[in-house]
Design a protein around this motif. Sequence first.
Motif, mmCIF file in Angstrom:
data_model
loop_
_atom_site.group_PDB
_atom_site.id
_atom_site.type_symbol
_atom_site.label_atom_id
_atom_site.label_comp_id
_atom_site.label_asym_id
_atom_site.label_seq_id
_atom_site.Cartn_x
_atom_site.Cartn_y
_atom_site.Cartn_z
ATOM 1 N N SER A 224 43.620 -68.341 4.663
ATOM 2 C CA SER A 224 44.754 -67.658 4.048
ATOM 3 C C SER A 224 44.964 -66.400 4.638
ATOM 4 O O SER A 224 46.151 -65.844 4.633
ATOM 5 C CB SER A 224 44.640 -67.733 2.441
ATOM 6 O OG SER A 224 43.453 -66.629 2.190
ATOM 7 N N ASN A 225 44.140 -65.979 5.680
ATOM 8 C CA ASN A 225 44.288 -64.416 6.157
ATOM 9 C C ASN A 225 44.993 -64.843 7.735
ATOM 10 O O ASN A 225 44.868 -63.761 8.229
ATOM 11 C CB ASN A 225 43.159 -63.695 6.143
ATOM 12 C CG ASN A 225 42.993 -63.467 4.749
ATOM 13 O OD1 ASN A 225 43.800 -62.798 3.856
ATOM 14 N ND2 ASN A 225 41.765 -63.290 4.375
ATOM 15 N N GLY A 226 44.897 -65.887 8.035
ATOM 16 C CA GLY A 226 45.218 -66.396 9.404
ATOM 17 C C GLY A 226 43.939 -66.486 10.421
ATOM 18 O O GLY A 226 44.178 -66.491 11.724
ATOM 19 N N HIS A 227 42.941 -66.631 9.763
ATOM 20 C CA HIS A 227 41.619 -66.363 10.678
ATOM 21 C C HIS A 227 41.156 -67.913 10.828
ATOM 22 O O HIS A 227 41.226 -68.791 9.848
ATOM 23 C CB HIS A 227 40.347 -65.823 10.149
ATOM 24 C CG HIS A 227 40.831 -64.339 9.681
ATOM 25 N ND1 HIS A 227 40.563 -63.842 8.482
ATOM 26 C CD2 HIS A 227 41.318 -63.417 10.660
ATOM 27 C CE1 HIS A 227 40.806 -62.554 8.513
ATOM 28 N NE2 HIS A 227 41.446 -62.284 9.401
ATOM 29 N N PRO A 228 40.876 -68.212 12.067
ATOM 30 C CA PRO A 228 40.461 -69.870 12.239
ATOM 31 C C PRO A 228 39.237 -70.209 11.408
ATOM 32 O O PRO A 228 38.085 -69.232 11.448
ATOM 33 C CB PRO A 228 39.960 -69.829 13.662
ATOM 34 C CG PRO A 228 40.182 -68.274 14.158
ATOM 35 C CD PRO A 228 40.678 -67.613 13.347
ATOM 36 N N GLN A 229 39.253 -71.260 10.979
ATOM 37 C CA GLN A 229 37.979 -71.732 10.145
ATOM 38 C C GLN A 229 37.142 -72.637 10.887
ATOM 39 O O GLN A 229 37.493 -73.201 12.107
ATOM 40 C CB GLN A 229 38.322 -72.507 8.991
ATOM 41 C CG GLN A 229 39.278 -72.002 8.196
ATOM 42 C CD GLN A 229 39.663 -72.769 6.964
ATOM 43 O OE1 GLN A 229 39.024 -73.096 6.118
ATOM 44 N NE2 GLN A 229 41.065 -73.310 7.159
ATOM 45 N N ASP A 230 35.762 -72.890 10.559
ATOM 46 C CA ASP A 230 35.198 -73.456 11.422
ATOM 47 C C ASP A 230 35.657 -74.832 11.614
ATOM 48 O O ASP A 230 36.284 -75.762 10.793
ATOM 49 C CB ASP A 230 33.611 -73.879 10.392
ATOM 50 C CG ASP A 230 32.708 -74.475 11.409
ATOM 51 O OD1 ASP A 230 32.456 -74.330 12.594
ATOM 52 O OD2 ASP A 230 31.593 -74.922 10.910
ATOM 53 N N GLY A 231 35.503 -75.343 12.956
ATOM 54 C CA GLY A 231 36.354 -76.537 13.408
ATOM 55 C C GLY A 231 37.728 -76.561 13.765
ATOM 56 O O GLY A 231 38.318 -77.522 14.295
ATOM 57 N N SER A 232 38.127 -75.308 13.920
ATOM 58 C CA SER A 232 39.384 -74.981 14.099
ATOM 59 C C SER A 232 39.612 -75.585 15.837
ATOM 60 O O SER A 232 38.869 -75.020 16.773
ATOM 61 C CB SER A 232 40.027 -73.611 14.068
ATOM 62 O OG SER A 232 41.223 -73.396 14.734
ATOM 63 N N PRO A 233 40.784 -76.159 16.065
ATOM 64 C CA PRO A 233 40.978 -76.264 17.562
ATOM 65 C C PRO A 233 41.155 -75.135 18.533
ATOM 66 O O PRO A 233 41.221 -75.066 19.459
ATOM 67 C CB PRO A 233 42.085 -77.342 17.579
ATOM 68 C CG PRO A 233 42.755 -77.256 16.239
ATOM 69 C CD PRO A 233 41.798 -76.650 15.546
ATOM 70 N N LEU A 234 41.492 -73.984 17.823
ATOM 71 C CA LEU A 234 41.701 -72.589 18.594
ATOM 72 C C LEU A 234 40.428 -72.070 18.815
ATOM 73 O O LEU A 234 40.528 -71.107 19.960
ATOM 74 C CB LEU A 234 42.478 -71.670 17.756
ATOM 75 C CG LEU A 234 43.782 -72.136 16.943
ATOM 76 C CD1 LEU A 234 44.292 -71.013 16.067
ATOM 77 C CD2 LEU A 234 44.525 -72.551 17.946
ATOM 78 N N ILE A 235 39.297 -72.417 18.326
ATOM 79 C CA ILE A 235 37.972 -71.901 18.909
ATOM 80 C C ILE A 235 37.718 -72.351 20.065
ATOM 81 O O ILE A 235 37.501 -73.334 20.377
ATOM 82 C CB ILE A 235 36.880 -72.255 17.752
ATOM 83 C CG1 ILE A 235 37.318 -71.678 16.573
ATOM 84 C CG2 ILE A 235 35.406 -71.647 18.135
ATOM 85 C CD1 ILE A 235 36.433 -72.491 15.256
ATOM 86 N N GLU A 236 37.395 -71.235 20.883
ATOM 87 C CA GLU A 236 36.996 -71.563 22.320
ATOM 88 C C GLU A 236 38.101 -72.225 23.143
ATOM 89 O O GLU A 236 37.874 -72.564 24.177
ATOM 90 C CB GLU A 236 35.699 -72.033 22.706
ATOM 91 C CG GLU A 236 34.550 -71.242 22.142
ATOM 92 C CD GLU A 236 33.221 -71.916 22.149
ATOM 93 O OE1 GLU A 236 33.046 -72.945 22.588
ATOM 94 O OE2 GLU A 236 32.180 -71.087 22.010
ATOM 95 N N ALA A 237 39.318 -71.947 22.845
ATOM 96 C CA ALA A 237 40.310 -72.932 23.562
ATOM 97 C C ALA A 237 41.436 -71.854 24.241
ATOM 98 O O ALA A 237 42.086 -72.329 25.060
ATOM 99 C CB ALA A 237 41.364 -73.471 22.680
ATOM 100 N N GLY A 238 41.174 -70.568 24.248
ATOM 101 C CA GLY A 238 41.812 -69.572 25.005
ATOM 102 C C GLY A 238 41.261 -69.206 26.379
ATOM 103 O O GLY A 238 40.411 -69.838 26.808
ATOM 104 N N VAL A 239 41.789 -68.320 26.942
ATOM 105 C CA VAL A 239 41.550 -67.926 28.281
ATOM 106 C C VAL A 239 41.165 -66.414 28.170
ATOM 107 O O VAL A 239 41.927 -65.555 27.678
ATOM 108 C CB VAL A 239 42.576 -68.100 29.526
ATOM 109 C CG1 VAL A 239 42.566 -69.616 29.626
ATOM 110 C CG2 VAL A 239 43.575 -67.501 29.211
ATOM 111 N N ARG A 240 40.285 -66.057 29.012
ATOM 112 C CA ARG A 240 39.970 -64.622 29.147
ATOM 113 C C ARG A 240 41.035 -64.020 29.594
ATOM 114 O O ARG A 240 41.531 -63.984 30.791
ATOM 115 C CB ARG A 240 38.653 -64.303 29.949
ATOM 116 C CG ARG A 240 37.973 -63.133 29.839
ATOM 117 C CD ARG A 240 36.591 -63.205 30.224
ATOM 118 N NE ARG A 240 35.850 -62.056 29.905
ATOM 119 C CZ ARG A 240 34.575 -61.729 30.158
ATOM 120 N NH1 ARG A 240 33.758 -62.672 30.861
ATOM 121 N NH2 ARG A 240 33.902 -60.821 29.729
#
Length: 85
Positions: free
Chosen positions: A38-54
């Motif tokens: 509800s605060n916009g933070h990724p939850q465990d299992g979110s496809p956003l986790i480790e999907a970005g680039v440095r």
Amino acid sequence: DMSNNSFYGYTYEVMRYPSLTPEATPPNTVTADPELDSNGHPQDGSPLIEAGVRTGYTVDARRSQRWNPPAIGAYEFQRARTARL
């Protein structure tokens, strides 16, 4: 450039960017449910986790450490793990 983003639902993005289709998704872009709390933070299992680039940022919007690779979005998923540099 629309790379390295999360688009879920497409309604606004398709109207504004007609070339944005599932077949023409930019690199490092997530179109699945981002699974945010509800605060916009990724939850465990979110496809956003480790999907970005440095990008050079070492902390997120909460001033928490960014991992490598980082999560897509303003907030890094926080869990105990070893940073990969």
